[in-house]
Enzyme design. Structure first.
Site, PDB file in Angstrom:
ATOM      1  N   ARG A 187      -1.792   3.203  -7.895  1.00 30.63           N
ATOM      2  CA  ARG A 187      -2.139   4.145  -6.827  1.00 30.63           C
ATOM      3  C   ARG A 187      -0.920   4.447  -5.954  1.00 30.63           C
ATOM      4  O   ARG A 187      -0.159   3.566  -5.599  1.00 30.63           O
ATOM      5  CB  ARG A 187      -3.260   3.552  -5.973  1.00 30.63           C
ATOM      6  CG  ARG A 187      -3.598   4.412  -4.772  1.00 30.63           C
ATOM      7  CD  ARG A 187      -4.987   4.211  -4.313  1.00 30.63           C
ATOM      8  NE  ARG A 187      -5.243   2.912  -3.720  1.00 30.63           N
ATOM      9  CZ  ARG A 187      -6.431   2.568  -3.234  1.00 30.63           C
ATOM     10  NH1 ARG A 187      -7.443   3.400  -3.305  1.00 30.63           N
ATOM     11  NH2 ARG A 187      -6.610   1.382  -2.709  1.00 30.63           N
TER      12      ARG A 187
ATOM     13  N   ARG B 256     -18.623  -1.292   6.293  1.00 31.60           N
ATOM     14  CA  ARG B 256     -18.182  -2.269   5.308  1.00 31.60           C
ATOM     15  C   ARG B 256     -18.792  -3.639   5.581  1.00 31.60           C
ATOM     16  O   ARG B 256     -18.511  -4.578   4.840  1.00 31.60           O
ATOM     17  CB  ARG B 256     -16.676  -2.403   5.416  1.00 31.60           C
ATOM     18  CG  ARG B 256     -15.903  -1.903   4.186  1.00 31.60           C
ATOM     19  CD  ARG B 256     -14.455  -2.034   4.551  1.00 31.60           C
ATOM     20  NE  ARG B 256     -13.489  -1.950   3.542  1.00 31.60           N
ATOM     21  CZ  ARG B 256     -12.733  -0.869   3.301  1.00 31.60           C
ATOM     22  NH1 ARG B 256     -12.969   0.259   3.926  1.00 31.60           N
ATOM     23  NH2 ARG B 256     -11.764  -0.937   2.425  1.00 31.60           N
TER      24      ARG B 256
HETATM   25  P1  AMP Z   1      -9.148   1.356   2.692  1.00 32.48           P
HETATM   26  O1  AMP Z   1      -8.136   2.434   2.791  1.00 32.48           O
HETATM   27  O2  AMP Z   1     -10.546   1.847   2.874  1.00 32.48           O
HETATM   28  O3  AMP Z   1      -8.994   0.518   1.442  1.00 32.48           O
HETATM   29  O4  AMP Z   1      -8.886   0.361   3.941  1.00 32.48           O
HETATM   30  C1  AMP Z   1      -7.667  -0.320   4.090  1.00 32.48           C
HETATM   31  C2  AMP Z   1      -7.843  -1.519   5.011  1.00 32.48           C
HETATM   32  O5  AMP Z   1      -8.224  -1.069   6.320  1.00 32.48           O
HETATM   33  C3  AMP Z   1      -8.912  -2.522   4.618  1.00 32.48           C
HETATM   34  O6  AMP Z   1      -8.468  -3.463   3.661  1.00 32.48           O
HETATM   35  C4  AMP Z   1      -9.231  -3.152   5.966  1.00 32.48           C
HETATM   36  O7  AMP Z   1      -8.243  -4.084   6.360  1.00 32.48           O
HETATM   37  C5  AMP Z   1      -9.165  -1.971   6.910  1.00 32.48           C
HETATM   38  N1  AMP Z   1     -10.476  -1.293   7.007  1.00 32.48           N
HETATM   39  C6  AMP Z   1     -10.799  -0.042   6.562  1.00 32.48           C
HETATM   40  N2  AMP Z   1     -12.080   0.236   6.814  1.00 32.48           N
HETATM   41  C7  AMP Z   1     -12.600  -0.857   7.428  1.00 32.48           C
HETATM   42  C8  AMP Z   1     -13.884  -1.198   7.929  1.00 32.48           C
HETATM   43  N3  AMP Z   1     -14.927  -0.352   7.847  1.00 32.48           N
HETATM   44  N4  AMP Z   1     -14.041  -2.425   8.503  1.00 32.48           N
HETATM   45  C9  AMP Z   1     -13.012  -3.279   8.615  1.00 32.48           C
HETATM   46  N5  AMP Z   1     -11.783  -3.041   8.143  1.00 32.48           N
HETATM   47  C10 AMP Z   1     -11.569  -1.838   7.552  1.00 32.48           C
END
Ligand code: AMP
Length: 220
Positions: free
Chosen positions: A132, A93
């Protein structure tokens, strides 16, 4: 004959459908689905040190620091079920995460074979996020209108209770979108420059997005 492990990255803003599509693509590709957000939520649920550290950032809609995130995902990728590669969802990310991944794969004489970019306009994302719901037990994702469970509030897979993620509340979603455009969207160009980017229209019915993705991976 041994084949090179295959690493595919799913790119796209929050709620673009990465998780939903990954769950379908993993069957087609026979690769494990590794979602960094799911790994963090698992740690949160189990109240691990990593989970406690990540929670502060997740609650604000910020990214968890690169060092923590990279170590967590690399550890996951080193497990035996990833011997043939992985379908990565939500990682990398940031440019630093992408570089760390490239470097780790280069160490094995490998590289990302495909970056699938699921493009969806911001206004559609806000509506998607508000509806969601996730299963407390297995993490399966639903949408109250676009992808409802058979019985409201109950997971089709295991009867688990469905809940709304704290960071799916409107204030946090706006922040997550801002973070996406600032820190993650530059990866679109990175992967385009590497010649591995394929863009798919994510503003279609779920099955139509899957059909487009299926056509891409079939040709890879
Ligand atoms: P997601 O389920 O992919 O929307 O991720 C939820 C949250 O987890 C994000 O808003 C970040 O706070 C954290 N997160 C997930 N993947 C990453 C990543 N690759 N780098 C940093 N934070 C992450």
């Amino acid at each position: 004959m041994t084949t090179q492990p295959k690493y595919i990255v799913l790119l796209g803003p929050p709620a673009s459908g990465k998780g939903t599509q990954a769950a379908r693509l993993k069957e087609i590709l026979d690769l494990p689905h590794i979602a960094s957000g799911d790994l963090f939520r698992e740690n949160l649920k189990n109240e691990t040190e990593l989970g406690k550290k990540a929670k502060v950032y997740m609650d604000r809609g910020d990214l968890v620091p690169d060092d923590v995130t990279i170590a967590m995902v690399m550890e996951r990728l080193s497990r035996p079920d990833c011997a043939n590669g992985a379908l990565l969802d939500g990682f990398p990310r940031t440019i630093a995460q992408a570089e760390a991944l490239d470097q780790a794969l280069a160490g094995q004489g490998n590289k990302i074979s495909l970056a699938l970019y699921i493009a969806v306009p911001d206004e559609v994302l806000v509506e998607r996020v508000s509806g969601r719901r996730l299963c407390r037990l297995c993490g399966e994702s639903y949408h109250v209108r676009f992808n409802p469970p058979k019985q409201p509030g109950v997971c089709d897979n295991d009867g688990g209770e469905l809940y709304q993620r704290d960071d799916d509340k409107p204030e946090t979603v706006r922040k997550r979108l801002q973070v996406y455009w600032e820190q993650t969207s530059p990866l679109i160009e990175t992967y385009r420059d590497q010649g591995v980017l394929v863009e798919v229209d994510g503003d279609q019915a779920i099955d139509d997005v899957t059909a487009d993705l299926r056509a891409v991976v079939a040709g890879d």
